[in-house]
Design a protein around this motif. Structure first.
Motif, PDB file in Angstrom:
ATOM      1  N   ASP A  40       0.867  -1.169   0.000  1.00  0.00           N
ATOM      2  CA  ASP A  40       0.000   0.000   0.000  1.00  0.00           C
ATOM      3  C   ASP A  40       0.912   1.230   0.000  1.00  0.00           C
ATOM      4  O   ASP A  40       2.130   1.118   0.127  1.00  0.00           O
ATOM      5  CB  ASP A  40      -0.992  -0.011   1.162  1.00  0.00           C
ATOM      6  CG  ASP A  40      -0.341   0.014   2.540  1.00  0.00           C
ATOM      7  OD1 ASP A  40       0.817   0.487   2.686  1.00  0.00           O
ATOM      8  OD2 ASP A  40      -0.995  -0.426   3.496  1.00  0.00           O
ATOM      9  N   LYS A  41       0.322   2.397  -0.161  1.00  0.00           N
ATOM     10  CA  LYS A  41       1.130   3.611  -0.285  1.00  0.00           C
ATOM     11  C   LYS A  41       1.975   3.870   0.952  1.00  0.00           C
ATOM     12  O   LYS A  41       3.149   4.241   0.840  1.00  0.00           O
ATOM     13  CB  LYS A  41       0.239   4.822  -0.585  1.00  0.00           C
ATOM     14  CG  LYS A  41       1.045   6.082  -0.848  1.00  0.00           C
ATOM     15  CD  LYS A  41       0.182   7.251  -1.247  1.00  0.00           C
ATOM     16  CE  LYS A  41       1.043   8.465  -1.542  1.00  0.00           C
ATOM     17  NZ  LYS A  41       0.238   9.619  -1.964  1.00  0.00           N
ATOM     18  N   ALA A  42       1.422   3.669   2.136  1.00  0.00           N
ATOM     19  CA  ALA A  42       2.177   3.912   3.373  1.00  0.00           C
ATOM     20  C   ALA A  42       3.383   2.973   3.465  1.00  0.00           C
ATOM     21  O   ALA A  42       4.480   3.403   3.831  1.00  0.00           O
ATOM     22  CB  ALA A  42       1.278   3.745   4.585  1.00  0.00           C
ATOM     23  N   ALA A  43       3.187   1.709   3.144  1.00  0.00           N
ATOM     24  CA  ALA A  43       4.301   0.753   3.178  1.00  0.00           C
ATOM     25  C   ALA A  43       5.339   1.089   2.119  1.00  0.00           C
ATOM     26  O   ALA A  43       6.551   0.947   2.354  1.00  0.00           O
ATOM     27  CB  ALA A  43       3.787  -0.669   2.989  1.00  0.00           C
ATOM     28  N   ALA A  44       4.900   1.555   0.960  1.00  0.00           N
ATOM     29  CA  ALA A  44       5.843   1.962  -0.092  1.00  0.00           C
ATOM     30  C   ALA A  44       6.689   3.150   0.373  1.00  0.00           C
ATOM     31  O   ALA A  44       7.902   3.181   0.176  1.00  0.00           O
ATOM     32  CB  ALA A  44       5.092   2.314  -1.376  1.00  0.00           C
ATOM     33  N   GLU A  45       6.049   4.118   1.024  1.00  0.00           N
ATOM     34  CA  GLU A  45       6.781   5.290   1.512  1.00  0.00           C
ATOM     35  C   GLU A  45       7.765   4.897   2.611  1.00  0.00           C
ATOM     36  O   GLU A  45       8.910   5.359   2.629  1.00  0.00           O
ATOM     37  CB  GLU A  45       5.818   6.365   1.994  1.00  0.00           C
ATOM     38  CG  GLU A  45       6.505   7.692   2.255  1.00  0.00           C
ATOM     39  CD  GLU A  45       5.556   8.871   2.227  1.00  0.00           C
ATOM     40  OE1 GLU A  45       6.030   9.978   2.541  1.00  0.00           O
ATOM     41  OE2 GLU A  45       4.373   8.728   1.881  1.00  0.00           O
ATOM     42  N   PHE A  86       1.779  -0.029  -6.083  1.00  0.00           N
ATOM     43  CA  PHE A  86       3.100   0.015  -5.471  1.00  0.00           C
ATOM     44  C   PHE A  86       3.611  -1.410  -5.298  1.00  0.00           C
ATOM     45  O   PHE A  86       2.885  -2.274  -4.801  1.00  0.00           O
ATOM     46  CB  PHE A  86       3.020   0.704  -4.099  1.00  0.00           C
ATOM     47  CG  PHE A  86       2.308   2.025  -4.147  1.00  0.00           C
ATOM     48  CD1 PHE A  86       3.001   3.184  -4.448  1.00  0.00           C
ATOM     49  CD2 PHE A  86       0.943   2.108  -3.908  1.00  0.00           C
ATOM     50  CE1 PHE A  86       2.351   4.408  -4.496  1.00  0.00           C
ATOM     51  CE2 PHE A  86       0.275   3.319  -3.959  1.00  0.00           C
ATOM     52  CZ  PHE A  86       0.985   4.475  -4.258  1.00  0.00           C
ATOM     53  N   TYR A  87       4.858  -1.623  -5.676  1.00  0.00           N
ATOM     54  CA  TYR A  87       5.464  -2.952  -5.581  1.00  0.00           C
ATOM     55  C   TYR A  87       6.881  -2.836  -5.036  1.00  0.00           C
ATOM     56  O   TYR A  87       7.548  -1.816  -5.199  1.00  0.00           O
ATOM     57  CB  TYR A  87       5.521  -3.632  -6.958  1.00  0.00           C
ATOM     58  CG  TYR A  87       4.171  -3.955  -7.520  1.00  0.00           C
ATOM     59  CD1 TYR A  87       3.546  -5.158  -7.211  1.00  0.00           C
ATOM     60  CD2 TYR A  87       3.507  -3.057  -8.341  1.00  0.00           C
ATOM     61  CE1 TYR A  87       2.287  -5.457  -7.723  1.00  0.00           C
ATOM     62  CE2 TYR A  87       2.251  -3.348  -8.849  1.00  0.00           C
ATOM     63  CZ  TYR A  87       1.651  -4.554  -8.540  1.00  0.00           C
ATOM     64  OH  TYR A  87       0.402  -4.841  -9.038  1.00  0.00           O
ATOM     65  N   SER A  88       7.330  -3.910  -4.428  1.00  0.00           N
ATOM     66  CA  SER A  88       8.697  -4.010  -3.940  1.00  0.00           C
ATOM     67  C   SER A  88       9.241  -5.373  -4.344  1.00  0.00           C
ATOM     68  O   SER A  88       8.477  -6.298  -4.632  1.00  0.00           O
ATOM     69  CB  SER A  88       8.721  -3.860  -2.427  1.00  0.00           C
ATOM     70  OG  SER A  88      10.018  -4.046  -1.928  1.00  0.00           O
ATOM     71  N   ALA A 110      14.210  -2.355  -3.870  1.00  0.00           N
ATOM     72  CA  ALA A 110      13.574  -1.486  -4.852  1.00  0.00           C
ATOM     73  C   ALA A 110      12.104  -1.295  -4.523  1.00  0.00           C
ATOM     74  O   ALA A 110      11.454  -2.190  -3.987  1.00  0.00           O
ATOM     75  CB  ALA A 110      13.719  -2.063  -6.252  1.00  0.00           C
ATOM     76  N   VAL A 111      11.620  -0.128  -4.881  1.00  0.00           N
ATOM     77  CA  VAL A 111      10.188   0.152  -4.866  1.00  0.00           C
ATOM     78  C   VAL A 111       9.838   0.655  -6.255  1.00  0.00           C
ATOM     79  O   VAL A 111      10.472   1.575  -6.774  1.00  0.00           O
ATOM     80  CB  VAL A 111       9.816   1.188  -3.784  1.00  0.00           C
ATOM     81  CG1 VAL A 111       8.347   1.600  -3.904  1.00  0.00           C
ATOM     82  CG2 VAL A 111      10.091   0.627  -2.393  1.00  0.00           C
TER      83      VAL A 111
END
Length: 128
Positions: A40-45, A86-88, A110-111
């Motif tokens: 999610d966006k928070a985890a990506a940030e 969003f991916y990692s 990487a993100v």
């Protein structure tokens, strides 16, 4: 080594994993297929902040925390927050990590972010 890339493209009808793999291959990175981890966006940030702030091998400071937070926020702001994915390449925690390698380096994090008009990645490589 730090790779930051952003490409304008039409992804409105693309399979996201296939689009991610095609994109990273253009950059000379390895495709991951099912190895991409959706965030999610928070985890990506949070992940971006961590990978910009501390080295992976020895946890040395690469950038001050506040600068890493600003860069992560700025990068994610380049994408439509309502339509972005969003991916990692892994799971990165404060005390342990597991990842699917994109590079030949000992460590890489990487993100990758995409919306209907653009795709981008921040990838940090490290050696021990």
């Amino acid at each position: 080594m730090l790779t930051i890339d952003l490409k304008q493209t039409d992804l409105s009808t693309s399979d996201e994993i296939k689009a991610a793999d095609n994109y990273v291959q253009e950059l000379g990175l390895a495709p991951l297929g099912a190895g991409w981890k959706e965030l999610d966006k928070a985890a990506a940030e949070d992940s971006l902040t961590q990978l910009l702030h501390l080295s992976q091998a020895y946890h040395d400071e690469l950038l001050p925390l506040s600068t890493a937070q600003e860069l992560a926020h700025f990068f994610l702001g380049l994408f439509d927050s309502y339509n972005a994915s969003f991916y990692s390449n892994g799971i990165f925690g404060p005390s342990s990590s597991s990842w699917n390698p994109l590079t030949e380096s000992t460590f890489d994090k990487a993100v990758l972010v995409m919306d209907h008009e653009a795709i981008g990645i921040i990838c940090v490589e490290d050696e021990d």
